[in-house]
Scaffold this active site. Structure first.
Site, PDB file in Angstrom:
ATOM      1  N   HIS A   1      32.509  41.792  87.534  1.00 28.07           N
ATOM      2  CA  HIS A   1      32.357  41.298  86.152  1.00 28.07           C
ATOM      3  C   HIS A   1      33.683  40.636  85.740  1.00 28.07           C
ATOM      4  CE1 HIS A   1      30.668  40.695  82.345  1.00 28.07           C
ATOM      5  NE2 HIS A   1      30.570  41.922  81.879  1.00 28.07           N
TER       6      HIS A   1
ATOM      7  N   GLN B   1      34.678  39.781  81.983  1.00 30.05           N
ATOM      8  CA  GLN B   1      35.040  40.939  81.155  1.00 30.05           C
ATOM      9  C   GLN B   1      36.491  41.352  81.421  1.00 30.05           C
ATOM     10  OE1 GLN B   1      32.960  42.778  78.823  1.00 30.05           O
ATOM     11  NE2 GLN B   1      35.026  43.395  78.269  1.00 30.05           N
TER      12      GLN B   1
ATOM     13  N   CYS C   1      33.862  48.127  78.119  1.00 32.80           N
ATOM     14  CA  CYS C   1      33.304  46.771  78.056  1.00 32.80           C
ATOM     15  C   CYS C   1      32.117  46.673  77.100  1.00 32.80           C
ATOM     16  CB  CYS C   1      32.916  46.293  79.450  1.00 32.80           C
ATOM     17  SG  CYS C   1      31.597  47.262  80.222  1.00 32.80           S
TER      18      CYS C   1
HETATM   19  N1  NVA Z   1      28.541  48.156  84.527  1.00 29.88           N
HETATM   20  C1  NVA Z   1      27.683  47.689  83.463  1.00 29.88           C
HETATM   21  C2  NVA Z   1      28.408  46.686  82.625  1.00 29.88           C
HETATM   22  C3  NVA Z   1      27.625  46.167  81.456  1.00 29.88           C
HETATM   23  C4  NVA Z   1      28.350  45.099  80.715  1.00 29.88           C
HETATM   24  C5  NVA Z   1      26.421  47.069  84.063  1.00 29.88           C
HETATM   25  O1  NVA Z   1      26.522  46.391  85.091  1.00 29.88           O
HETATM   26  O2  NVA Z   1      25.350  47.266  83.499  1.00 29.88           O
HETATM   27  N1   CP Z   2      30.240  43.718  78.248  1.00 25.33           N
HETATM   28  C1   CP Z   2      29.192  42.880  78.451  1.00 25.33           C
HETATM   29  O1   CP Z   2      29.141  42.109  79.410  1.00 25.33           O
HETATM   30  O2   CP Z   2      28.235  42.978  77.487  1.00 25.33           O
HETATM   31  P1   CP Z   2      26.770  42.360  77.546  1.00 25.33           P
HETATM   32  O3   CP Z   2      26.021  43.087  78.624  1.00 25.33           O
HETATM   33  O4   CP Z   2      26.202  42.617  76.181  1.00 25.33           O
HETATM   34  O5   CP Z   2      26.858  40.893  77.844  1.00 25.33           O
END
Ligand code: NVA
Ligand code: CP
Length: 318
Positions: free
Chosen positions: A142, A145, A270
């Protein structure tokens, strides 16, 4: 003048942001500096529109609040537009190959953001794209983020080089990306995961000098500059939810854990967060938490990222 990826003559392969390590320390430094400049202008309500007539396509194969709003609002503020494509509304849901989707979309727009499942999907897309591709979250990484998180740290505490970050929870996409960022920017991550949820060695091992693993989260938090966590069950792993609730039951970041950290330590998440699961309400809503700045900074950091990927290195100030 930036060369057009749509000109008939072949152009150089585009630069992508698929993992944090796709950028050098110098490039991340540039984007962080542009984030500061773009944010300051935004706060003064001054127009800055280097992406007039430019289009971002956003492909979402998973849910989103922050990523959707920050990219769409950011693109509009930069003078361009964003097109939102949810998987179910596209031919992807009827089996169109990702390579074909990439070939077509990238002839029509200037930059693409994708949120999907395996990292291999975004890599296949990027390999067939004429324009830059941004990872808006995969099972493995990610990077947008973490870009915003690093900016938030710098904004509150200064340079992150030489600092220590504690990761408490799942060895997931966020954890993998923190470790990559530590390798690029020169800091250390203390990783505390329950048994069975450790980081994937294949992802961690190239960066071994930049993280240490801990069985006890209290120990991982001792003396650190930043404590951070994430949901117990990431998107795509819902079938494991019951088992994860059992495995993570003792893994809530609470005031006792924060007391182990440096007195000046920050708390980040996040989002979305689950109070009473991975984080205690007193922590996420407490004085060390910077989660709202962190969320807002998605907007500013991604505007700087879009500027860099579409326009190249802009050093202008007013
Ligand atoms: N680790 C989480 C982050 C969400 C922003 C996911 O992948 O769902
Ligand atoms: N932190 C983040 O990526 O949030 P969303 O899943 O809402 O985009």
């Amino acid at each position: 003048m930036v060369p057009s990826p749509h000109a008939p003559a072949a152009v150089a392969p585009p630069k992508h942001f698929l993992q944090f390590t796709d950028f050098t320390r110098d490039e991340i430094g540039h984007v962080l500096e542009r984030t500061r400049w773009i944010k300051e202008r935004f706060k003064r309500y001054e127009l800055y529109q280097p992406l007039r007539d430019r289009t971002l396509a956003m492909v979402f194969e998973k849910a989103s609040t922050r990523t959707r709003v920050s990219f769409e609002a950011g693109m509009f503020q930069l003078g361009g537009i964003a097109i939102n494509l949810n998987r179910g509304d596209t031919q992807l849901s009827r089996g169109e190959p990702i390579e074909d989707v990439a070939r077509v979309i990238s002839r029509m727009v200037d930059v693409v953001m994708i949120r999907t499942f395996e990292q291999s999907i975004i890599e296949r897309f990027a390999a067939h794209s004429r324009v830059p591709v941004i990872n808006g979250l995969t099972n493995e990484y990610h990077p947008c983020q973490i870009l915003a998180d690093i900016y938030t740290y710098v904004e509150h505490r200064g340079d992150i080089a030489g600092r220590t970050v504690a990761w408490v929870g799942d060895g997931n996409n966020m954890c993998n990306t923190w470790i990559q960022a530590a390798a690029v920017l020169g800091f250390t991550v203390h990783v505390a995961t329950p048994v069975g949820y450790a980081i994937d060695d294949a992802k961690g091992s190239p960066y071994r000098a930049h993280y240490r693993t801990f069985a006890d989260p209290m120990e991982a938090c001792r003396g650190v500059d930043l404590v951070t966590t994430d949901v117990w069950t990431s998107m795509g792993f819902e079938a494991e939810d019951a088992a994860r609730r059992t495995a993570f039951a003792e893994w809530m970041v609470d005031p006792a854990m924060m007391r182990e950290a440096h007195p000046d330590a920050l708390f980040m998440h996040c989002l979305p967060a689950h109070r009473g699961e991975e984080v205690a309400p007193e922590v996420i809503d407490g004085p060390q938490s910077v989660v709202w700045d962190e969320a807002e900074n998605r907007l500013h950091a991604q505007k700087a990222l879009l500027e860099y990927l579409v326009c190249g290195r802009v050093d202008g100030t007013d």
